[in-house]
Design a protein around this motif. Structure first.
Motif, PDB file in Angstrom:
ATOM      1  N   ARG A  28       0.831  -1.206   0.000  1.00 34.17           N
ATOM      2  CA  ARG A  28       0.000   0.000   0.000  1.00 34.17           C
ATOM      3  C   ARG A  28       0.866   1.258   0.000  1.00 34.17           C
ATOM      4  O   ARG A  28       0.546   2.240  -0.655  1.00 34.17           O
ATOM      5  N   ILE A  29       1.950   1.236   0.725  1.00 35.12           N
ATOM      6  CA  ILE A  29       2.869   2.375   0.757  1.00 35.12           C
ATOM      7  C   ILE A  29       3.451   2.606  -0.635  1.00 35.12           C
ATOM      8  O   ILE A  29       3.487   3.738  -1.129  1.00 35.12           O
ATOM      9  N   ALA A  30       3.901   1.554  -1.292  1.00 34.46           N
ATOM     10  CA  ALA A  30       4.472   1.677  -2.638  1.00 34.46           C
ATOM     11  C   ALA A  30       3.454   2.231  -3.627  1.00 34.46           C
ATOM     12  O   ALA A  30       3.781   3.072  -4.467  1.00 34.46           O
ATOM     13  N   VAL A  31       2.223   1.795  -3.522  1.00 34.12           N
ATOM     14  CA  VAL A  31       1.172   2.296  -4.415  1.00 34.12           C
ATOM     15  C   VAL A  31       0.940   3.784  -4.173  1.00 34.12           C
ATOM     16  O   VAL A  31       0.859   4.576  -5.114  1.00 34.12           O
ATOM     17  N   ARG A  32       0.825   4.186  -2.906  1.00 39.01           N
ATOM     18  CA  ARG A  32       0.603   5.602  -2.603  1.00 39.01           C
ATOM     19  C   ARG A  32       1.766   6.468  -3.087  1.00 39.01           C
ATOM     20  O   ARG A  32       1.560   7.566  -3.608  1.00 39.01           O
ATOM     21  N   GLU A  33       2.996   5.981  -2.927  1.00 49.47           N
ATOM     22  CA  GLU A  33       4.154   6.754  -3.380  1.00 49.47           C
ATOM     23  C   GLU A  33       4.172   6.875  -4.901  1.00 49.47           C
ATOM     24  O   GLU A  33       4.480   7.930  -5.443  1.00 49.47           O
ATOM     25  N   ALA A  34       3.840   5.798  -5.607  1.00 49.52           N
ATOM     26  CA  ALA A  34       3.800   5.850  -7.068  1.00 49.52           C
ATOM     27  C   ALA A  34       2.697   6.792  -7.545  1.00 49.52           C
ATOM     28  O   ALA A  34       2.879   7.541  -8.511  1.00 49.52           O
ATOM     29  N   LEU A  35       1.552   6.788  -6.866  1.00 45.83           N
ATOM     30  CA  LEU A  35       0.466   7.703  -7.224  1.00 45.83           C
ATOM     31  C   LEU A  35       0.855   9.158  -6.962  1.00 45.83           C
ATOM     32  O   LEU A  35       0.551  10.051  -7.762  1.00 45.83           O
ATOM     33  N   ALA A  36       1.535   9.414  -5.843  1.00 44.26           N
ATOM     34  CA  ALA A  36       1.990  10.765  -5.527  1.00 44.26           C
ATOM     35  C   ALA A  36       2.992  11.243  -6.572  1.00 44.26           C
ATOM     36  O   ALA A  36       2.957  12.401  -7.006  1.00 44.26           O
ATOM     37  N   PHE A  37       3.874  10.371  -6.998  1.00 47.38           N
ATOM     38  CA  PHE A  37       4.867  10.678  -8.021  1.00 47.38           C
ATOM     39  C   PHE A  37       4.162  11.042  -9.326  1.00 47.38           C
ATOM     40  O   PHE A  37       4.457  12.054  -9.958  1.00 47.38           O
ATOM     41  N   GLY A  38       3.209  10.229  -9.723  1.00 47.55           N
ATOM     42  CA  GLY A  38       2.472  10.480 -10.955  1.00 47.55           C
ATOM     43  C   GLY A  38       1.700  11.779 -10.905  1.00 47.55           C
ATOM     44  O   GLY A  38       1.683  12.554 -11.873  1.00 47.55           O
ATOM     45  N   ARG A  39       1.067  12.038  -9.786  1.00 49.93           N
ATOM     46  CA  ARG A  39       0.295  13.268  -9.633  1.00 49.93           C
ATOM     47  C   ARG A  39       1.207  14.486  -9.699  1.00 49.93           C
ATOM     48  O   ARG A  39       0.879  15.496 -10.317  1.00 49.93           O
ATOM     49  N   ALA A  40       2.378  14.402  -9.057  1.00 48.68           N
ATOM     50  CA  ALA A  40       3.322  15.525  -9.067  1.00 48.68           C
ATOM     51  C   ALA A  40       3.800  15.818 -10.492  1.00 48.68           C
ATOM     52  O   ALA A  40       3.883  16.989 -10.895  1.00 48.68           O
ATOM     53  N   LEU A  41       4.101  14.785 -11.241  1.00 50.60           N
ATOM     54  CA  LEU A  41       4.538  14.969 -12.622  1.00 50.60           C
ATOM     55  C   LEU A  41       3.419  15.598 -13.452  1.00 50.60           C
ATOM     56  O   LEU A  41       3.639  16.571 -14.180  1.00 50.60           O
ATOM     57  N   TYR A  42       2.233  15.066 -13.343  1.00 44.50           N
ATOM     58  CA  TYR A  42       1.097  15.591 -14.100  1.00 44.50           C
ATOM     59  C   TYR A  42       0.839  17.060 -13.749  1.00 44.50           C
ATOM     60  O   TYR A  42       0.660  17.904 -14.640  1.00 44.50           O
ATOM     61  N   ASP A  43       0.830  17.381 -12.454  1.00 41.34           N
ATOM     62  CA  ASP A  43       0.556  18.750 -12.023  1.00 41.34           C
ATOM     63  C   ASP A  43       1.575  19.735 -12.586  1.00 41.34           C
ATOM     64  O   ASP A  43       1.217  20.803 -13.093  1.00 41.34           O
ATOM     65  N   ARG A  44       2.855  19.395 -12.486  1.00 42.82           N
ATOM     66  CA  ARG A  44       3.895  20.308 -12.982  1.00 42.82           C
ATOM     67  C   ARG A  44       3.851  20.404 -14.507  1.00 42.82           C
ATOM     68  O   ARG A  44       3.970  21.491 -15.070  1.00 42.82           O
ATOM     69  N   ARG A  45       3.683  19.288 -15.177  1.00 43.60           N
ATOM     70  CA  ARG A  45       3.637  19.279 -16.644  1.00 43.60           C
ATOM     71  C   ARG A  45       2.490  20.153 -17.151  1.00 43.60           C
ATOM     72  O   ARG A  45       2.686  20.991 -18.042  1.00 43.60           O
ATOM     73  N   THR A  46       1.319  20.000 -16.573  1.00 44.04           N
ATOM     74  CA  THR A  46       0.172  20.782 -17.042  1.00 44.04           C
ATOM     75  C   THR A  46       0.295  22.251 -16.625  1.00 44.04           C
ATOM     76  O   THR A  46      -0.161  23.129 -17.355  1.00 44.04           O
ATOM     77  N   ALA A  47       0.923  22.527 -15.480  1.00 41.46           N
ATOM     78  CA  ALA A  47       1.143  23.913 -15.072  1.00 41.46           C
ATOM     79  C   ALA A  47       2.038  24.637 -16.075  1.00 41.46           C
ATOM     80  O   ALA A  47       1.879  25.835 -16.315  1.00 41.46           O
ATOM     81  N   LEU A  48       2.963  23.909 -16.686  1.00 42.72           N
ATOM     82  CA  LEU A  48       3.840  24.488 -17.701  1.00 42.72           C
ATOM     83  C   LEU A  48       3.185  24.535 -19.077  1.00 42.72           C
ATOM     84  O   LEU A  48       3.748  25.100 -20.011  1.00 42.72           O
ATOM     85  N   GLY A  49       2.023  23.908 -19.198  1.00 39.29           N
ATOM     86  CA  GLY A  49       1.354  23.860 -20.494  1.00 39.29           C
ATOM     87  C   GLY A  49       1.959  22.834 -21.438  1.00 39.29           C
ATOM     88  O   GLY A  49       1.765  22.912 -22.649  1.00 39.29           O
ATOM     89  N   PHE A  50       2.693  21.873 -20.890  1.00 37.37           N
ATOM     90  CA  PHE A  50       3.330  20.839 -21.697  1.00 37.37           C
ATOM     91  C   PHE A  50       2.372  19.687 -21.952  1.00 37.37           C
ATOM     92  O   PHE A  50       1.594  19.312 -21.076  1.00 37.37           O
ATOM     93  N   GLY A  51       2.496  19.103 -23.117  1.00 34.21           N
ATOM     94  CA  GLY A  51       1.875  17.821 -23.379  1.00 34.21           C
ATOM     95  C   GLY A  51       2.825  16.736 -22.890  1.00 34.21           C
ATOM     96  O   GLY A  51       3.897  17.020 -22.340  1.00 34.21           O
ATOM     97  N   VAL A  52       2.485  15.503 -23.127  1.00 33.21           N
ATOM     98  CA  VAL A  52       3.325  14.389 -22.691  1.00 33.21           C
ATOM     99  C   VAL A  52       4.643  14.357 -23.470  1.00 33.21           C
ATOM    100  O   VAL A  52       5.682  13.965 -22.945  1.00 33.21           O
ATOM    101  N   ALA A  53       4.618  14.818 -24.712  1.00 31.57           N
ATOM    102  CA  ALA A  53       5.813  14.755 -25.564  1.00 31.57           C
ATOM    103  C   ALA A  53       6.963  15.617 -25.044  1.00 31.57           C
ATOM    104  O   ALA A  53       8.130  15.236 -25.191  1.00 31.57           O
ATOM    105  N   GLU A  54       6.653  16.764 -24.442  1.00 32.91           N
ATOM    106  CA  GLU A  54       7.710  17.677 -23.991  1.00 32.91           C
ATOM    107  C   GLU A  54       8.615  17.050 -22.921  1.00 32.91           C
ATOM    108  O   GLU A  54       9.826  16.985 -23.101  1.00 32.91           O
ATOM    109  N   PRO A  55       8.082  16.577 -21.794  1.00 28.49           N
ATOM    110  CA  PRO A  55       8.994  15.955 -20.818  1.00 28.49           C
ATOM    111  C   PRO A  55       9.603  14.653 -21.347  1.00 28.49           C
ATOM    112  O   PRO A  55      10.739  14.318 -20.995  1.00 28.49           O
ATOM    113  N   ALA A  56       8.882  13.948 -22.198  1.00 24.48           N
ATOM    114  CA  ALA A  56       9.447  12.725 -22.786  1.00 24.48           C
ATOM    115  C   ALA A  56      10.689  13.062 -23.596  1.00 24.48           C
ATOM    116  O   ALA A  56      11.732  12.415 -23.458  1.00 24.48           O
ATOM    117  N   GLY A  57      10.607  14.090 -24.419  1.00 22.86           N
ATOM    118  CA  GLY A  57      11.753  14.495 -25.231  1.00 22.86           C
ATOM    119  C   GLY A  57      12.903  15.032 -24.416  1.00 22.86           C
ATOM    120  O   GLY A  57      14.074  14.749 -24.699  1.00 22.86           O
TER     121      GLY A  57
END
Length: 120
Positions: A38-67
């Motif tokens: 359960r701890i690992a799942v919560r940490e992975a979800l927090a990681f994903g949420r943090a990435l999504y939040d920052r990426r969208t705050a910058l106006g980036f699509g998925v391709a920008e951080p991937a590149g």
């Protein structure tokens, strides 16, 4: 519905009727907050949420951080969906790609890991 204690993982029988026609009532087992899975799942979800939040705050699509990281778009999407555990090398790479610092706070909820803009 299966009767007995060996039925479904994570649930237990609470009451079993003794006469014909009565059914068992099932209730969830108490949640163990210290369960490593359960701890690992919560940490992975927090990681994903943090990435999504920052990426969208910058106006980036998925391709920008991937590149910027050399990852594929599928890798970024996997992280955002909570499918990847945060590691230091990955956090560093993504922080650089997102022009951000990584902030970790106590706890394992969705707000415990953030990417924040570099201080001015």
């Amino acid at each position: 519905m299966r009767h007995g204690a060996g039925g479904v993982r994570g649930v237990r029988a609470w009451h079993r009727g003794s006469s014909a026609g009565q059914r068992s009532r099932w209730v969830a087992s108490p949640v163990r907050t210290d369960d490593p899975e359960r701890i690992a799942v919560r940490e992975a979800l927090a990681f994903g949420r943090a990435l999504y939040d920052r990426r969208t705050a910058l106006g980036f699509g998925v391709a920008e951080p991937a590149g910027r990281t050399g990852m594929g778009e599928d890798g970024i999407e996997c992280i955002e969906e909570g499918g990847t555990a945060p590691t230091l090398p990955l956090l560093r790479s993504l922080a650089a790609a997102l022009d951000a610092d990584v902030r970790l706070t106590p706890g394992r909820d969705l707000g415990s890991l953030r990417f924040e803009a570099h201080a001015a």
